[in-house]
Write a protein that holds these residues in place. Structure first.
Motif, PDB file in Angstrom:
ATOM      1  N   ARG A  50       0.788  -1.262   0.087  1.00 23.62           N
ATOM      2  CA  ARG A  50      -0.046  -0.082  -0.004  1.00 23.62           C
ATOM      3  C   ARG A  50       1.008   1.378  -0.072  1.00 23.62           C
ATOM      4  O   ARG A  50       0.712   2.189  -0.643  1.00 23.62           O
ATOM      5  CB  ARG A  50      -1.003  -0.055   1.209  1.00 23.62           C
TER       6      ARG A  50
ATOM      7  N   SER B  47      -7.708  -1.468  -2.081  1.00 22.93           N
ATOM      8  CA  SER B  47      -8.741  -2.570  -1.782  1.00 22.93           C
ATOM      9  C   SER B  47      -8.128  -3.872  -2.141  1.00 22.93           C
ATOM     10  O   SER B  47      -8.542  -4.790  -1.389  1.00 22.93           O
ATOM     11  CB  SER B  47     -10.031  -2.261  -2.171  1.00 22.93           C
TER      12      SER B  47
ATOM     13  N   ASN C  60     -15.631  -4.190  -3.824  1.00 27.79           N
ATOM     14  CA  ASN C  60     -15.824  -2.975  -3.032  1.00 27.79           C
ATOM     15  C   ASN C  60     -16.974  -2.231  -2.955  1.00 27.79           C
ATOM     16  O   ASN C  60     -17.079  -1.126  -2.405  1.00 27.79           O
ATOM     17  CB  ASN C  60     -14.534  -2.333  -3.213  1.00 27.79           C
TER      18      ASN C  60
ATOM     19  N   ASP D 129     -13.746 -12.128   3.653  1.00 24.69           N
ATOM     20  CA  ASP D 129     -13.124 -10.729   3.687  1.00 24.69           C
ATOM     21  C   ASP D 129     -11.923 -10.720   3.115  1.00 24.69           C
ATOM     22  O   ASP D 129     -10.795 -11.106   3.332  1.00 24.69           O
ATOM     23  CB  ASP D 129     -13.061 -10.576   5.318  1.00 24.69           C
TER      24      ASP D 129
ATOM     25  N   ASN E  13      -9.941  -8.345   2.697  1.00 21.27           N
ATOM     26  CA  ASN E  13      -8.843  -7.368   3.405  1.00 21.27           C
ATOM     27  C   ASN E  13      -8.398  -8.364   4.487  1.00 21.27           C
ATOM     28  O   ASN E  13      -7.796  -7.640   5.601  1.00 21.27           O
ATOM     29  CB  ASN E  13      -9.244  -6.158   3.731  1.00 21.27           C
TER      30      ASN E  13
ATOM     31  N   THR F 247     -14.522  -6.194   0.013  1.00 24.67           N
ATOM     32  CA  THR F 247     -13.368  -5.266   0.498  1.00 24.67           C
ATOM     33  C   THR F 247     -13.751  -4.022   0.851  1.00 24.67           C
ATOM     34  O   THR F 247     -14.875  -3.575   0.481  1.00 24.67           O
ATOM     35  CB  THR F 247     -12.314  -5.538  -0.700  1.00 24.67           C
ATOM     36  N   VAL F 248     -12.661  -3.111   1.273  1.00 27.89           N
ATOM     37  CA  VAL F 248     -13.328  -1.522   1.362  1.00 27.89           C
ATOM     38  C   VAL F 248     -12.380  -0.874   0.316  1.00 27.89           C
ATOM     39  O   VAL F 248     -11.063  -0.985   0.469  1.00 27.89           O
ATOM     40  CB  VAL F 248     -12.843  -1.178   2.909  1.00 27.89           C
TER      41      VAL F 248
ATOM     42  N   LYS G 194      -8.811   0.808   1.262  1.00 31.31           N
ATOM     43  CA  LYS G 194      -8.491   0.146   2.341  1.00 31.31           C
ATOM     44  C   LYS G 194      -7.260   0.902   2.980  1.00 31.31           C
ATOM     45  O   LYS G 194      -6.106   0.583   2.170  1.00 31.31           O
ATOM     46  CB  LYS G 194      -8.546  -1.360   2.418  1.00 31.31           C
TER      47      LYS G 194
ATOM     48  N   GLU H 237     -10.931   5.485   2.630  1.00 35.54           N
ATOM     49  CA  GLU H 237     -11.939   4.252   2.608  1.00 35.54           C
ATOM     50  C   GLU H 237     -13.593   4.778   2.383  1.00 35.54           C
ATOM     51  O   GLU H 237     -13.944   5.729   2.890  1.00 35.54           O
ATOM     52  CB  GLU H 237     -11.881   3.711   4.047  1.00 35.54           C
ATOM     53  N   ASN H 238     -14.013   3.846   1.462  1.00 33.33           N
ATOM     54  CA  ASN H 238     -15.399   4.022   0.971  1.00 33.33           C
ATOM     55  C   ASN H 238     -15.881   5.514   0.675  1.00 33.33           C
ATOM     56  O   ASN H 238     -16.806   5.960   0.859  1.00 33.33           O
ATOM     57  CB  ASN H 238     -16.319   3.599   2.150  1.00 33.33           C
TER      58      ASN H 238
END
Length: 275
Positions: free
Chosen positions: A14, A34, A175, A207, A209, A235-236, A239, A245-246
């Motif tokens: 990441r 994600s 996601n 999940d 993640n 997933t988000v 993430k 996020e989202n």
């Protein structure tokens, strides 16, 4: 690697993707974040390959069908030795081979993607070729949930089930956001898991993640014979970076310096917590 080491590596992936995008002023960070965990699981634990011989006949194949989410993929390839890490600094610069989507000029990349909806079809071809050649390699295809608006995905799904391609592992990054907003507002997909099952896939929901769940799921899928598999990852988007996020604009927004520093600090904290 054990689970904690893989979790730490996912944070590193990441951070690597964040650096690539911030430095270039270009990229798609939300879907990259994600899918960072499954990229980590595949390249650091699951897949069979040789970075010194990218064309190894018996290698497992990976296709990033949602090709715009390339930054974590490129970081993993460089980190695993397919090309020098220093080259990551050329991402999206004039004359580079590290363009904003997968490009077969880059060692470790199996096909050019970016026009969404093509990866599963090509994955079917690779998997069918493996069957015809009596090879035991596996083909992993990572798709976005917005991508499966494309009809070609479902044509490929019918082909995969009809030909019993149990060496094909479709991976869906669910996601629930795409460039235009929430997937269910753009084009309703649900009941999505049931659709894949009705098309003849063995579906394992996880999940996406959660590293342990990913490893357990791949171990289960390896035992399934006679039908293609789908790893259905909840997933988000964004993430690992709280303000992304989202958050729909972070599909392809570029962090400014303040946002980059905040994101870097959050990822550094996560890495420290895993020590």
């Amino acid at each position: 690697m054990n689970v904690k080491e893989l979790q730490k590596k996912a944070v590193e992936v990441r951070k690597g993707a964040l650096d690539i995008i911030y430095r270039a002023g270009a990229g798609h960070i939300g879907g990259t974040l994600s899918s960072a965990d499954v990229i980590t699981a595949l390249f650091y634990e699951i897949m069979r390959y040789d970075p010194k011989n990218p064309a190894l006949a018996d290698r497992d194949r990976f296709i990033l069908s949602k090709g715009h989410c390339i930054e974590g993929y490129l970081y993993a390839l460089a980190d695993c030795g397919f090309f020098p890490k220093e080259e990551l600094k050329t991402f999206c610069q004039f004359g580079t081979r590290l363009i904003g989507h997968p490009n077969r000029d880059v060692p470790g990349i199996e096909m050019n993607t970016g026009a969404l909806g093509h990866g599963l079809s090509c994955g079917c071809g690779m998997a069918k070729a493996g069957k015809l050649d009596h090879k035991d390699y596996r083909v992993f295809v990572l798709m976005g949930d917005g991508e499966i608006n494309e009809g070609s995905v479902w044509e490929a799904a019918m082909f995969a089930a009809s030909h019993k391609l149990d060496n094909l592992y479709a991976i869906l990054d669910r996601n629930r956001l795409q460039i235009s907003g929430c997937t269910e507002d753009v084009l309703r997909l649900e009941p999505l898991k049931k659709k894949w099952q009705d098309f003849g896939f063995y579906v394992r929901e996880v999940d996406g993640n959660n590293m342990q769940e990913l490893l357990d799921a791949f171990a289960e899928l390896d035992k399934v014979t006679g039908q293609p598999k789908l790893l259905f990852m909840n997933t988000v988007k964004g993430k690992g970076i709280s303000f992304m996020e989202n958050n729909p604009p972070w599909h392809h927004a570029i962090p400014n310096q303040e946002q980059y520093e905040k994101a870097t600090a959050e990822l550094a904290f996560q890495a420290k917590e895993l020590k």
